[in-house]
Design an enzyme around this catalytic site. Structure first.
Site, PDB file in Angstrom:
ATOM      1  N   TYR A 121     -14.282   3.122  11.455  1.00 52.84           N
ATOM      2  CA  TYR A 121     -12.847   3.045  11.146  1.00 52.84           C
ATOM      3  C   TYR A 121     -12.027   3.479  12.365  1.00 52.84           C
ATOM      4  CZ  TYR A 121      -8.272   4.645   9.582  1.00 52.84           C
ATOM      5  OH  TYR A 121      -6.915   4.870   9.489  1.00 52.84           O
ATOM      6  N   LYS A 155      -9.238   1.424  15.077  1.00 52.51           N
ATOM      7  CA  LYS A 155      -7.898   1.844  15.521  1.00 52.51           C
ATOM      8  C   LYS A 155      -7.836   1.892  17.041  1.00 52.51           C
ATOM      9  CE  LYS A 155      -5.980   2.313  11.498  1.00 52.51           C
ATOM     10  NZ  LYS A 155      -5.068   1.243  11.061  1.00 52.51           N
ATOM     11  N   ARG A 197     -18.307  18.253   5.197  1.00 54.25           N
ATOM     12  CA  ARG A 197     -18.410  16.790   5.196  1.00 54.25           C
ATOM     13  C   ARG A 197     -18.722  16.342   6.628  1.00 54.25           C
ATOM     14  NH1 ARG A 197     -13.161  13.545   3.058  1.00 54.25           N
ATOM     15  NH2 ARG A 197     -12.277  14.440   4.953  1.00 54.25           N
ATOM     16  N   ASN A 223      -9.479  11.478   0.097  1.00 53.62           N
ATOM     17  CA  ASN A 223      -8.560  12.423   0.756  1.00 53.62           C
ATOM     18  C   ASN A 223      -8.196  13.577  -0.170  1.00 53.62           C
ATOM     19  OD1 ASN A 223      -7.393   9.484   2.077  1.00 53.62           O
ATOM     20  ND2 ASN A 223      -8.172  11.078   3.392  1.00 53.62           N
ATOM     21  N   SER A 261      -3.829   6.218  14.094  1.00 53.47           N
ATOM     22  CA  SER A 261      -4.213   7.421  13.357  1.00 53.47           C
ATOM     23  C   SER A 261      -4.577   8.521  14.334  1.00 53.47           C
ATOM     24  CB  SER A 261      -5.433   7.072  12.495  1.00 53.47           C
ATOM     25  OG  SER A 261      -6.067   8.239  12.041  1.00 53.47           O
ATOM     26  N   GLY A 266       0.810  -1.218   0.000  1.00 56.74           N
ATOM     27  CA  GLY A 266       0.000   0.000   0.000  1.00 56.74           C
ATOM     28  C   GLY A 266       0.840   1.264   0.000  1.00 56.74           C
ATOM     29  N   ASN A 284      -6.313  -3.242  -1.754  1.00 50.07           N
ATOM     30  CA  ASN A 284      -6.257  -1.812  -2.090  1.00 50.07           C
ATOM     31  C   ASN A 284      -4.880  -1.439  -2.654  1.00 50.07           C
ATOM     32  OD1 ASN A 284      -7.571   0.736  -2.232  1.00 50.07           O
ATOM     33  ND2 ASN A 284      -6.475   1.409  -0.398  1.00 50.07           N
ATOM     34  N   LYS A 288      -9.224   1.645   5.308  1.00 51.28           N
ATOM     35  CA  LYS A 288      -9.064   2.991   5.862  1.00 51.28           C
ATOM     36  C   LYS A 288     -10.083   4.026   5.400  1.00 51.28           C
ATOM     37  CE  LYS A 288      -5.902   4.569   2.286  1.00 51.28           C
ATOM     38  NZ  LYS A 288      -4.738   5.336   1.918  1.00 51.28           N
ATOM     39  N   TYR A 332      -0.593   8.524  12.969  1.00 50.74           N
ATOM     40  CA  TYR A 332      -0.269   9.356  11.811  1.00 50.74           C
ATOM     41  C   TYR A 332      -1.233  10.524  11.717  1.00 50.74           C
ATOM     42  CZ  TYR A 332       1.426   4.743  10.091  1.00 50.74           C
ATOM     43  OH  TYR A 332       2.003   3.513   9.933  1.00 50.74           O
TER      44      TYR A 332
HETATM   45  P1  NAD Z   1      -3.331   1.425   1.797  1.00 49.84           P
HETATM   46  O1  NAD Z   1      -4.745   0.992   1.588  1.00 49.84           O
HETATM   47  O2  NAD Z   1      -2.609   2.027   0.664  1.00 49.84           O
HETATM   48  O3  NAD Z   1      -2.464   0.213   2.369  1.00 49.84           O
HETATM   49  C1  NAD Z   1      -3.015  -0.796   3.177  1.00 49.84           C
HETATM   50  C2  NAD Z   1      -2.614  -2.127   2.567  1.00 49.84           C
HETATM   51  O4  NAD Z   1      -3.133  -3.184   3.386  1.00 49.84           O
HETATM   52  C3  NAD Z   1      -3.168  -2.323   1.167  1.00 49.84           C
HETATM   53  O5  NAD Z   1      -2.106  -2.686   0.305  1.00 49.84           O
HETATM   54  C4  NAD Z   1      -4.189  -3.445   1.313  1.00 49.84           C
HETATM   55  O6  NAD Z   1      -4.261  -4.239   0.147  1.00 49.84           O
HETATM   56  C5  NAD Z   1      -3.647  -4.193   2.502  1.00 49.84           C
HETATM   57  N1  NAD Z   1      -4.644  -4.933   3.307  1.00 49.84           N
HETATM   58  C6  NAD Z   1      -5.811  -4.477   3.788  1.00 49.84           C
HETATM   59  N2  NAD Z   1      -6.426  -5.442   4.484  1.00 49.84           N
HETATM   60  C7  NAD Z   1      -5.622  -6.537   4.448  1.00 49.84           C
HETATM   61  C8  NAD Z   1      -5.721  -7.849   4.977  1.00 49.84           C
HETATM   62  N3  NAD Z   1      -6.782  -8.241   5.675  1.00 49.84           N
HETATM   63  N4  NAD Z   1      -4.691  -8.700   4.767  1.00 49.84           N
HETATM   64  C9  NAD Z   1      -3.617  -8.320   4.024  1.00 49.84           C
HETATM   65  N5  NAD Z   1      -3.489  -7.099   3.489  1.00 49.84           N
HETATM   66  C10 NAD Z   1      -4.484  -6.214   3.700  1.00 49.84           C
HETATM   67  O7  NAD Z   1      -3.347   2.425   3.047  1.00 49.84           O
HETATM   68  P2  NAD Z   1      -2.171   3.321   3.644  1.00 49.84           P
HETATM   69  O8  NAD Z   1      -2.541   4.734   3.432  1.00 49.84           O
HETATM   70  O9  NAD Z   1      -0.867   2.822   3.193  1.00 49.84           O
HETATM   71  O10 NAD Z   1      -2.390   3.026   5.186  1.00 49.84           O
HETATM   72  C11 NAD Z   1      -1.633   2.054   5.890  1.00 49.84           C
HETATM   73  C12 NAD Z   1      -2.123   1.990   7.323  1.00 49.84           C
HETATM   74  O11 NAD Z   1      -2.015   3.292   7.902  1.00 49.84           O
HETATM   75  C13 NAD Z   1      -3.593   1.584   7.459  1.00 49.84           C
HETATM   76  O12 NAD Z   1      -3.716   0.759   8.597  1.00 49.84           O
HETATM   77  C14 NAD Z   1      -4.296   2.901   7.683  1.00 49.84           C
HETATM   78  O13 NAD Z   1      -5.490   2.758   8.428  1.00 49.84           O
HETATM   79  C15 NAD Z   1      -3.256   3.682   8.469  1.00 49.84           C
HETATM   80  N6  NAD Z   1      -3.412   5.146   8.350  1.00 49.84           N
HETATM   81  C16 NAD Z   1      -3.406   5.726   7.115  1.00 49.84           C
HETATM   82  C17 NAD Z   1      -3.602   7.101   7.002  1.00 49.84           C
HETATM   83  C18 NAD Z   1      -3.641   7.782   5.657  1.00 49.84           C
HETATM   84  O14 NAD Z   1      -4.122   8.913   5.578  1.00 49.84           O
HETATM   85  N7  NAD Z   1      -3.143   7.187   4.593  1.00 49.84           N
HETATM   86  C19 NAD Z   1      -3.788   7.888   8.162  1.00 49.84           C
HETATM   87  C20 NAD Z   1      -3.761   7.254   9.399  1.00 49.84           C
HETATM   88  C21 NAD Z   1      -3.572   5.872   9.484  1.00 49.84           C
HETATM   89  N1  UFG Z   2     -11.288  17.985   1.894  1.00 46.74           N
HETATM   90  C1  UFG Z   2     -11.930  18.737   0.933  1.00 46.74           C
HETATM   91  N2  UFG Z   2     -12.260  18.147  -0.251  1.00 46.74           N
HETATM   92  C2  UFG Z   2     -11.966  16.843  -0.520  1.00 46.74           C
HETATM   93  C3  UFG Z   2     -11.307  16.074   0.470  1.00 46.74           C
HETATM   94  C4  UFG Z   2     -10.998  16.674   1.675  1.00 46.74           C
HETATM   95  O1  UFG Z   2     -12.210  19.919   1.147  1.00 46.74           O
HETATM   96  O2  UFG Z   2     -12.304  16.370  -1.620  1.00 46.74           O
HETATM   97  C5  UFG Z   2     -10.889  18.628   3.174  1.00 46.74           C
HETATM   98  C6  UFG Z   2     -11.498  17.987   4.408  1.00 46.74           C
HETATM   99  O3  UFG Z   2     -12.748  18.552   4.697  1.00 46.74           O
HETATM  100  C7  UFG Z   2     -10.411  18.297   5.456  1.00 46.74           C
HETATM  101  C8  UFG Z   2      -9.111  18.267   4.660  1.00 46.74           C
HETATM  102  O4  UFG Z   2      -9.496  18.459   3.297  1.00 46.74           O
HETATM  103  O5  UFG Z   2     -10.599  19.591   5.959  1.00 46.74           O
HETATM  104  C9  UFG Z   2      -8.360  16.959   4.766  1.00 46.74           C
HETATM  105  O6  UFG Z   2      -9.230  15.882   4.444  1.00 46.74           O
HETATM  106  P1  UFG Z   2      -8.682  14.397   4.217  1.00 46.74           P
HETATM  107  O7  UFG Z   2      -9.846  13.550   3.852  1.00 46.74           O
HETATM  108  O8  UFG Z   2      -7.528  14.425   3.285  1.00 46.74           O
HETATM  109  O9  UFG Z   2      -8.107  14.011   5.644  1.00 46.74           O
HETATM  110  P2  UFG Z   2      -8.833  13.866   7.050  1.00 46.74           P
HETATM  111  O10 UFG Z   2      -8.044  14.652   8.020  1.00 46.74           O
HETATM  112  O11 UFG Z   2     -10.271  14.137   6.972  1.00 46.74           O
HETATM  113  O12 UFG Z   2      -8.707  12.301   7.303  1.00 46.74           O
HETATM  114  C10 UFG Z   2      -7.429  11.670   7.389  1.00 46.74           C
HETATM  115  C11 UFG Z   2      -7.544  10.186   7.041  1.00 46.74           C
HETATM  116  C12 UFG Z   2      -8.393   9.482   8.040  1.00 46.74           C
HETATM  117  C13 UFG Z   2      -7.877   9.735   9.399  1.00 46.74           C
HETATM  118  C14 UFG Z   2      -7.770  11.220   9.666  1.00 46.74           C
HETATM  119  C15 UFG Z   2      -7.146  11.505  10.980  1.00 46.74           C
HETATM  120  O13 UFG Z   2      -8.123  10.030   5.783  1.00 46.74           O
HETATM  121  O14 UFG Z   2      -8.332   8.105   7.793  1.00 46.74           O
HETATM  122  O15 UFG Z   2      -6.939  11.816   8.663  1.00 46.74           O
HETATM  123  O16 UFG Z   2      -5.885  10.942  11.012  1.00 46.74           O
HETATM  124  F1  UFG Z   2      -8.727   9.184  10.295  1.00 46.74           F
END
Ligand code: NAD
Ligand code: UFG
Length: 338
Positions: free
Chosen positions: A149, A153, A292, A199, A125, A11, A36, A85, A177
């Protein structure tokens, strides 16, 4: 050479962390069900680093597969990214999220325990801080969740704390994160969401690449400097490097500790949009729409604990995050699928 077992390593954050692990001399074994992500991401990692990765395509809930992996390899520690996620999807499919994220982690922890592998770095997160009324937030801020979600966590964090209480030989780093964006500066790996991005940054880059028409800015009357939501955007490579620091930490300490991975700075939606336009030279059409559901006005990290205990600090500014995000998207307008 230490071997790290990376769940969800194909991922977005997993690929960037794997590159840093390989470059630091670790051996990496990835388990990913590709729900994903795409296998091509692994080939890109190998080309980029000139090193090989062992990939198991499978699920963390598959106990037999974990048994095979843990009995074949001598694993130093686990970095656990695998999880679903998407906040909105978690509201409509809560059981799927609890099964994949919580039950999946339970299977993983049980198998780690059985094999005596007791070092783990877990992807939590900032969502576990719920709806904070003030920022910066430090790790002692009360925990809560506003959607399934976030609850997965929180539940996993609680499981990890209970596990350490029961068996103090575990070493557990919980990384909270903030908002990872950007990409490796080679432009060969990056964020490649399967569906329309939820996002902000991937939405902006897909508008810039012509895949989406315009950005919708969710609300402009928040109590922030320009009325749009404020977040703590962090370069994904800085985030990846935080995992290396956390691995060193779990290699040298027992205990369970949570660490914020954020920059400590907040930028609004319009700040990010403007910086992206400036760094990419692209114009992003947008319109202001309604808020949102569940969004907080502003949240950013207090990263002092990570700096003091892990010795971790960010290196990339918001301009670099925007340049690198655009390099990835413009080199790969359709993501890995091309
Ligand atoms: P991502 O979806 O790109 O990566 C997650 C990976 O896990 C994917 O490759 C998916 O195929 C794999 N996966 C999911 N369920 C699985 C399962 N049951 N078995 C094996 N593989 C599985 O997401 P990411 O952005 O790289 O996020 C990684 C981690 O960080 C996640 O746990 C996510 O919740 C956490 N996180 C992400 C963000 C963000 O904004 N990207 C923020 C906070 C926390
Ligand atoms: N936003 C827009 N338009 C869009 C998408 C987002 O205006 O199309 C705004 C949102 O309202 C927010 C900001 O951009 O104000 C950031 O939004 P994101 O969706 O990029 O990020 P969030 O902070 O809402 O959420 C992220 C992760 C969640 C995690 C959270 C807290 O996606 O999984 O951070 O860590 F839970």
């Amino acid at each position: 050479m230490k071997t790290i077992f990376v769940t969800g390593g194909a991922g977005y954050i997993g690929t960037h962390t794997t590159v840093q692990l390989l470059e630091a001399g670790y051996e990496v074994i990835i388990l990913d069900n590709l729900s994903n992500s795409r296998q091509e991401a692994i080939q890109r990692i190998e080309i980029l680093t000139g090193k090989t990765v062992t990939l198991y395509v499978g699920d963390i809930r598959d106990q037999e597969l974990l048994d095979e992996i843990f009995s074949t390899h001598s694993i130093h520690a686990v970095v656990h990214f695998a999880g679903l996620k998407a906040v909105g999807e978690s509201v409509s499919q809560p059981l799927h999220y609890y099964d994949n994220n919580v039950a999946g982690t339970l299977v993983l922890l049980r198998m780690m325990d059985q094999y005596g592998i007791k070092r783990i770095v877990f992807s939590s997160s900032a969502t576990v801080y719920g709806i904070p009324t003030t920022s910066p937030v430090d790790e002692s801020f009360p925990l809560s969740a506003t959607n399934p979600y976030g609850r997965t966590k929180l539940m996993i964090e609680e499981m990890l704390r209970d596990l350490y209480t029961a068996d103090p030989s575990w070493s557990i780093a919980i990384l909270r994160y903030f908002n990872p964006i950007g990409a490796h500066d080679s432009g060969t790996i990056g964020e490649d969401p399967f569906d329309v991005p939820n996002n902000l940054m991937p939405y902006i880059t897909q508008v810039a690449a012509g895949r989406l028409k315009e950005l919708q800015v969710f609300g402009d009357d928040y109590p922030t400097h320009d009325g749009t939501g404020v977040r703590d955007y962090i370069h994904v490579v800085d985030l990846a490097l935080g995992h290396l620091k956390a691995l060193e930490y779990v290699g040298n300490h027992v205990g369970v500790e949570a660490f914020n991975l954020g920059t400590g700075k907040g930028y609004s939606v319009l700040d990010l949009l403007q910086t992206f336009q400036q760094e990419s030279g692209q114009t992003i059409p947008y319109q202001i729409t309604g808020k949102r559901d569940g969004d907080v006005a502003a949240i950013f990290a207090d990263p002092q604990k990570s700096k003091a205990i892990l010795g971790w600090e960010v290196r990339h500014d918001i301009e670099a995050m925007c340049r690198d995000a655009w390099r990835w998207q413009s080199n790969n307008p359709k993501g890995y699928s091309e």
